[in-house]
Design an enzyme around this catalytic site. Structure first.
Site, PDB file in Angstrom:
ATOM      1  N   GLY A  26      20.951 -35.912 -13.000  1.00 45.95           N
ATOM      2  CA  GLY A  26      21.795 -35.898 -13.765  1.00 45.95           C
ATOM      3  C   GLY A  26      21.465 -36.298 -15.162  1.00 45.95           C
ATOM      4  O   GLY A  26      22.345 -36.939 -15.999  1.00 45.95           O
ATOM      5  N   ALA A  27      20.452 -35.966 -16.228  1.00 45.53           N
ATOM      6  CA  ALA A  27      19.387 -36.656 -16.878  1.00 45.53           C
ATOM      7  C   ALA A  27      20.805 -36.215 -18.012  1.00 45.53           C
ATOM      8  O   ALA A  27      20.602 -37.093 -19.226  1.00 45.53           O
ATOM      9  CB  ALA A  27      18.481 -36.221 -17.185  1.00 45.53           C
ATOM     10  N   ARG A 113      35.320 -40.173 -13.631  1.00 40.27           N
ATOM     11  CA  ARG A 113      36.950 -40.482 -13.601  1.00 40.27           C
ATOM     12  C   ARG A 113      37.445 -39.749 -14.793  1.00 40.27           C
ATOM     13  O   ARG A 113      37.213 -39.585 -15.989  1.00 40.27           O
ATOM     14  CB  ARG A 113      37.330 -41.457 -13.139  1.00 40.27           C
ATOM     15  N   SER A 152      26.211 -42.289  -8.331  1.00 41.24           N
ATOM     16  CA  SER A 152      27.599 -41.156  -8.343  1.00 41.24           C
ATOM     17  C   SER A 152      28.477 -41.486  -7.534  1.00 41.24           C
ATOM     18  O   SER A 152      28.468 -42.830  -6.519  1.00 41.24           O
ATOM     19  CB  SER A 152      26.776 -40.010  -7.926  1.00 41.24           C
ATOM     20  N   ASP A 187      29.810 -54.421 -11.547  1.00 45.15           N
ATOM     21  CA  ASP A 187      30.851 -54.886 -11.294  1.00 45.15           C
ATOM     22  C   ASP A 187      30.412 -56.713 -10.958  1.00 45.15           C
ATOM     23  O   ASP A 187      31.050 -57.930 -12.098  1.00 45.15           O
ATOM     24  CB  ASP A 187      30.576 -55.189  -9.689  1.00 45.15           C
ATOM     25  N   ARG A 190      29.991 -57.491 -15.671  1.00 42.45           N
ATOM     26  CA  ARG A 190      31.490 -57.457 -15.981  1.00 42.45           C
ATOM     27  C   ARG A 190      32.019 -59.349 -14.778  1.00 42.45           C
ATOM     28  O   ARG A 190      32.724 -59.469 -15.849  1.00 42.45           O
ATOM     29  CB  ARG A 190      32.536 -56.614 -15.153  1.00 42.45           C
ATOM     30  N   HIS A 214      31.689 -51.037  -4.023  1.00 39.61           N
ATOM     31  CA  HIS A 214      32.407 -50.654  -5.887  1.00 39.61           C
ATOM     32  C   HIS A 214      33.194 -49.570  -5.866  1.00 39.61           C
ATOM     33  O   HIS A 214      33.537 -48.384  -6.270  1.00 39.61           O
ATOM     34  CB  HIS A 214      31.125 -50.085  -6.217  1.00 39.61           C
TER      35      HIS A 214
HETATM   36  C1  LMR Z   1      33.096 -48.460 -13.146  1.00 42.92           C
HETATM   37  O1  LMR Z   1      33.012 -48.829 -12.469  1.00 42.92           O
HETATM   38  O2  LMR Z   1      33.386 -48.017 -15.102  1.00 42.92           O
HETATM   39  C2  LMR Z   1      32.388 -46.738 -12.596  1.00 42.92           C
HETATM   40  O3  LMR Z   1      32.455 -47.113 -11.990  1.00 42.92           O
HETATM   41  C3  LMR Z   1      32.883 -45.575 -13.206  1.00 42.92           C
HETATM   42  C4  LMR Z   1      34.387 -45.522 -12.729  1.00 42.92           C
HETATM   43  O4  LMR Z   1      34.834 -44.403 -12.961  1.00 42.92           O
HETATM   44  O5  LMR Z   1      35.475 -46.656 -12.677  1.00 42.92           O
END
Ligand code: LMR
Length: 371
Positions: A26-27, A113, A152, A187, A190, A214
């Site tokens: 997926g590069a 997404r 992914s 995560d 963030r 996640h």
């Molecule tokens: C994220 O945490 O930003 C990624 O998993 C992408 C997403 O679809 O949220």
């Protein structure tokens, strides 16, 4: 079909030096491109590669984009060799040659997404993609040694898909389930960023452990383990938890139809890749990491010390994001004690919801494999 990359551009590692090969699947995508750049421009420095020649083998179904990205990267004057692989490529540019001899496979392949979608909405498309790639990994890589880092989405369901596919393909038990790591580092990053901002500390960001999974409520940031959060009110901590759990949605919304997080994900994926690569290249001891991992082998026995203890605390789930000790052989220890240190709210409010959602996500992946 694109022309094969110019042979002078497809710089390959010299035969005589020890080499370390990364296959990036997926590069050419939104995460794959910045990841490729970081690997080409930084990895040799990040891992102190010394005499080890690093080879980045890039694969993508978007052949034309991939060949262009490869040509672009190949002009960067670092010792990291790059090669391009795509469907319809000749023997030197096939998926098989990308995976052949890889020490580590990094996979951000799949659909991203758009607004209004949950990560689970990606499952139908991305499960087929990663299952097919896992079969190729089984065919071309040494399952007894290779490490697979999965980015992914939905990670919660796709790690079970990859683990079970690889298990089904192995000729004898290889312990591959100990070396498939779901990348959840974004995560923690963030959580660290948002807590640092809240405390006005933008120089020395606190490290926040995050457990569970996640996606949404499965993301359980353990702010109680951060002294920096001690002085914050319960409401402030609750807001931080919400923001971490919805961090992905914040980016999807901000990009307004143009995808989800790519740059921060590439940054975190690169950090994890560098950590694991350093361990594999230097072989100078186990490392502490954090990832979404399988807790049992195919026969149901625990993968490592601490796995059984974690399952006694996570409602019996066979997959969980947790601090781990990692060696070249894979997960050596599940550091389950983090669950014992949760505060009242984390243990009684957040963990039960995390478990309930994660159970469904795992079941989705497992059922897909049974169909
Ligand atoms: C994220 O945490 O930003 C990624 O998993 C992408 C997403 O679809 O949220």
């Amino acid at each position: 079909m694109p022309h094969s990359p110019h042979p002078n551009i497809m710089t390959m590692p010299s035969e005589s030096l020890p080499s370390f090969k990364i296959a990036l699947l997926g590069a050419a995508g939104g995460i794959g491109q910045p990841l490729s750049l970081l690997i080409k421009s930084q990895l040799h420095l990040a891992v102190s590669a010394g005499a080890t020649r690093i080879h980045l083998a890039m694969y993508d179904v978007a052949a034309e984009t991939l060949v262009g990205v490869h040509a672009d990267l190949a002009h960067i004057d670092t010792p990291v060799a790059v090669s391009a692989h795509f469907p319809g490529g000749d023997a030197a540019h096939s998926l098989g040659s990308c995976l052949q001899g890889a020490d580590l496979v990094l996979c951000p392949a799949g659909m991203a997404r758009r607004p209004g979608m949950t990560r689970a909405d990606l499952f139908a498309t991305n499960a087929s993609i990663v299952r097919s790639l896992a079969r190729d990994i089984a065919m071309h890589c040494d399952l007894a040694t290779v490490h697979v880092l999965l980015i992914s989405n939905p990670v919660n369901s796709l790690v079970p898909v990859v683990v079970r596919t690889l298990q089904q393909c192995e000729l004898q038990p290889s312990g591959i389930e100990k070396r498939v790591l779901g990348v959840t580092a974004l995560d923690a990053t963030r959580a660290s960023t948002f807590l640092g901002e809240e405390c006005g500390n933008l120089h020395d960001f606190p490290r926040v452990p995050v457990i569970g999974g996640h996606s949404g409520a499965t993301i359980l940031p353990v702010f109680s383990q951060c002294p920096q959060a001690d002085d914050l009110s319960q409401q402030t901590v609750a807001k931080l938890v919400q923001r971490v759990q919805n961090g992905g949605d914040e980016v999807v919304k901000a990009k307004n139809g143009k995808g989800s997080a790519t740059l921060a994900m590439a940054h975190c994926g690169f950090r994890m890749l560098a950590q694991v690569s350093r361990m594999l290249i230097h072989r100078d001891g186990d490392i502490a990491a954090s990832a979404y991992v399988a807790l049992t082998h195919a026969d149901g026995t625990p993968v490592a010390p601490g796995a059984q203890e974690l399952m006694a605390r996570n409602g019996g789930l066979h997959y969980f994001a947790v601090p781990i000790t990692l060696s070249p052989q894979g997960v050596e220890e599940i550091r389950y004690r983090i669950v014992d240190y949760l505060n009242y709210n984390e243990l009684n409010e957040l963990l039960p919801v995390c478990i309930e959602h994660l159970r469904k996500d795992i079941e989705l992946g497992v059922q897909f494999q049974l169909e």
